[in-house]
Scaffold this motif. Structure first.
Motif, mmCIF file in Angstrom:
data_model
loop_
_atom_site.group_PDB
_atom_site.id
_atom_site.type_symbol
_atom_site.label_atom_id
_atom_site.label_comp_id
_atom_site.label_asym_id
_atom_site.label_seq_id
_atom_site.Cartn_x
_atom_site.Cartn_y
_atom_site.Cartn_z
ATOM 1 N N SER A 77 28.628 33.388 31.453
ATOM 2 C CA SER A 77 29.158 34.386 32.373
ATOM 3 C C SER A 77 30.394 35.010 31.724
ATOM 4 C CB SER A 77 29.545 33.739 33.706
ATOM 5 O OG SER A 77 28.404 33.196 34.351
ATOM 6 N N VAL A 78 30.496 36.328 31.739
ATOM 7 C CA VAL A 78 31.566 37.027 31.026
ATOM 8 C C VAL A 78 32.519 37.677 32.016
ATOM 9 C CG1 VAL A 78 32.112 38.849 29.369
ATOM 10 C CG2 VAL A 78 30.074 37.427 29.043
ATOM 11 N N VAL A 79 33.807 37.449 31.786
ATOM 12 C CA VAL A 79 34.857 38.031 32.617
ATOM 13 C C VAL A 79 35.786 38.834 31.719
ATOM 14 C CG1 VAL A 79 36.807 37.561 34.133
ATOM 15 C CG2 VAL A 79 34.738 36.163 34.293
ATOM 16 N N ALA A 80 36.002 40.103 32.066
ATOM 17 C CA ALA A 80 36.912 40.962 31.312
ATOM 18 C C ALA A 80 38.257 41.022 32.020
ATOM 19 C CB ALA A 80 36.334 42.362 31.168
ATOM 20 N N VAL A 81 39.324 40.735 31.286
ATOM 21 C CA VAL A 81 40.684 40.840 31.809
ATOM 22 C C VAL A 81 41.490 41.662 30.803
ATOM 23 C CG1 VAL A 81 40.580 38.660 33.070
ATOM 24 C CG2 VAL A 81 41.358 38.649 30.692
ATOM 25 N N GLY A 82 42.789 41.766 30.999
ATOM 26 C CA GLY A 82 43.634 42.444 30.028
ATOM 27 C C GLY A 82 43.829 43.917 30.318
ATOM 28 N N CYS A 83 44.360 44.621 29.322
ATOM 29 C CA CYS A 83 44.807 45.996 29.512
ATOM 30 C C CYS A 83 43.671 46.947 29.879
ATOM 31 C CB CYS A 83 45.516 46.489 28.252
ATOM 32 S SG CYS A 83 47.095 45.684 27.939
ATOM 33 N N MET A 84 42.547 46.866 29.178
ATOM 34 C CA MET A 84 41.446 47.781 29.475
ATOM 35 C C MET A 84 40.876 47.505 30.857
ATOM 36 S SD MET A 84 38.057 48.553 27.206
ATOM 37 C CE MET A 84 36.958 49.903 27.632
ATOM 38 N N ALA A 85 40.761 46.225 31.204
ATOM 39 C CA ALA A 85 40.255 45.866 32.525
ATOM 40 C C ALA A 85 41.202 46.349 33.615
ATOM 41 C CB ALA A 85 40.065 44.358 32.614
ATOM 42 N N GLU A 86 42.508 46.182 33.400
ATOM 43 C CA GLU A 86 43.485 46.644 34.382
ATOM 44 C C GLU A 86 43.475 48.160 34.487
ATOM 45 O OE1 GLU A 86 46.301 46.867 37.221
ATOM 46 O OE2 GLU A 86 45.471 44.975 36.491
#
Length: 484
Positions: A77-86
């Motif tokens: 399962s993939v979770v995107a966080v960080g600057c692009m996600a925000e």
């Protein structure tokens, strides 16, 4: 009969972008570990992959998307966080249904959010907002709001990643580590969207920085790299613009710390007192990571920046007068709207006369939410690419020449990797004071005494170069030589 405990859920953390993101990833890793997750290096076989994205420029965003898609190939399962996600929130979630997109406000509950993802419970992605509006405009009022919340940003409003060192868990094992001085930025450079998704500038209290530095030293870190969006602004919201000048000697006094390095300095804000402390304080690397971006005065004004070639050369000259061997690095943007051939020639003049050690060269790209996207004078992409190649070629030649100028120089090298098996006994890889541990080249030292360890500093003489990389021979103390 005792029930067999369920195996821990596993998560791999993938980090893209800058050292600030690395700090954020280590805070997330610590939170996840505290909530029962086992951290693993390999995405294959992991239950989940957390991709900490970069959203600074177009090429970084592409790299982030590629990393997310690659992570989905693992079956996790993939979770995107960080600057692009925000920065993109719902838009990114719609474009990449393979991943769950989380924002900064989810970081405090990251374990629970990951539980939801693994259980198949749907999460609603956030709608992006200009995070500069979440705290008062005035730095003084901003500081008062945080003070009223006991210093905890989480209790005052917006979450600020990387400020909760008590949750941090190191993901890297090397002797150098980044530590956040602050987050956010109050500047309004025409090409930069970072303030909109990182928010207003918020300094961390000096005591908090010192506590984290001592913790890192206890983890085996000997070199601290101070990072932020703008380190020269440190303390302006604490009521003391000399905060960094006072903090640096305190950091060098921490047991186990042998070098402190400051990154992300704004030339227009580099006060003489701070320049002197960086150049002349024992234990502080005489290293100036200066965000010039260009050197044509007229183009810099279009960028909503200050200075120009002559101002920048004078700044470098003042630093070298105090520390002749000081290191200098910068980034430059080619192809900003309205850039002329005269502007490029002016940048070339600066680079030739400045004799910098490292230069990152980037082509301009339109970024949503910036003033530059609406400017006239846009250049064709092929022209931007041609200018990037032209300046890149020049920079490669100039930085190699600058490295050659250091032949015969005495350097202090922080050892990172023992190369004795591959290169012969007593050979180590490391980086000198003028070299950032990640970006500015390396120094290979021969003749290092037996028993040396990573994170130790040895004095050496530069005897050769390979591009920007240095070759050096350790200087053995007389007592050691006599005892052989």
């Amino acid at each position: 009969m005792t029930a067999t405990p369920s195996p821990a859920r596993t998560v791999a953390v993938v980090t893209l972008g800058c050292a600030r993101n690395e700090v954020d990833s280590e805070e997330l890793a610590g939170r996840l570990a505290a909530e029962g997750y086992e951290l693993v290096e390999d995405a294959d076989g992991a239950d989940a992959v957390l991709v900490n994205t970069c959203g600074f420029i177009e090429s970084a965003k592409k790299d982030s998307v590629d990393a997310i898609l690659a992570a989905t190939d693992s079956g996790a399962s993939v979770v995107a966080v960080g600057c692009m996600a925000e920065r993109y929130g719902t838009e990114l979630a719609d474009a990449l249904p393979e991943a769950t997109v989380l924002g900064f406000d989810d970081y405090a509950q990251i374990g629970g959010r990951l539980d939801d993802v693994l259980a198949g419970r749907p999460l609603v992605p956030h709608t992006p907002r200009d995070r500069r509006t979440l705290l008062p405009i005035s730095p003084v009022e901003r500081s008062a709001v945080l003070a009223g919340a006991g210093g905890r940003v989480e209790d005052a409003g917006p979450a600020i990643p990387g400020h909760d060192w008590l949750r941090r868990r190191r993901l890297a094992a090397g002797p150098s580590a980044a530590i956040k001085l602050a987050s956010g930025c109050d500047r309004r450079c025409a090409f930069c969207a970072i303030p909109t998704f990182r928010g207003a500038f918020v300094s961390r209290p000096p005591a908090e920085v010192l506590s984290e530095a001592a913790w890192l030293a206890g983890q085996g870190v000997t070199e601290l790299v101070l990072v932020s969006e703008n380190s020269t602004s440190y303390g302006k919201d604490l009521g003391d613009l000399r905060s960094l000048e006072k903090l640096l000697p305190q950091l060098t006094a921490i047991e186990g710390v042998v070098r402190v390095r400051v990154a992300y300095l704004q030339p227009a804000e580099l006060r003489p007192g701070l320049l002197e402390v960086i150049a002349a304080t024992d234990g502080v690397a005489p290293y100036f990571d200066l965000s010039f971006q260009h050197s044509s005065p007229s183009l810099l004004r279009r960028m909503r920046r200050f200075g120009g070639t002559d101002d920048f050369l004078a700044l470098i000259e003042r630093a070298r007068a105090l520390a002749p061997a000081a290191g200098f690095r910068t980034n430059v943007i080619l192809g900003f709207p309205g850039e002329t051939e005269d502007d490029v020639a002016e940048l070339e003049r600066f680079l030739v006369e400045g004799r910098l050690d490292a230069v990152g060269v980037f082509g301009y790209s339109d970024e949503e939410g910036t003033e530059a996207i609406g400017l006239d004078g846009k250049l064709d992409q092929h022209e931007i690419d041609a200018r990037v190649r032209r300046i890149t070629d020049l920079v490669e030649e100039l930085t190699a020449q600058r490295a050659e100028e250091r032949i015969g120089e005495q350097v202090e090298v922080l050892l990172t990797e023992d190369l004795s098996v591959e290169e012969g006994p007593g050979t180590w890889l490391g980086h000198a004071a003028h070299q950032d541990p990640d970006a500015d080249g390396t120094t290979t030292v021969s003749g290092v005494p037996a028993g040396s360890v990573p994170g130790q500093v040895v004095s050496a003489e530069v005897v050769g170069t390979e591009g920007v990389d240095l070759l050096a021979v350790a200087r053995v103390p007389a007592a050691t030589a006599a005892g052989r």
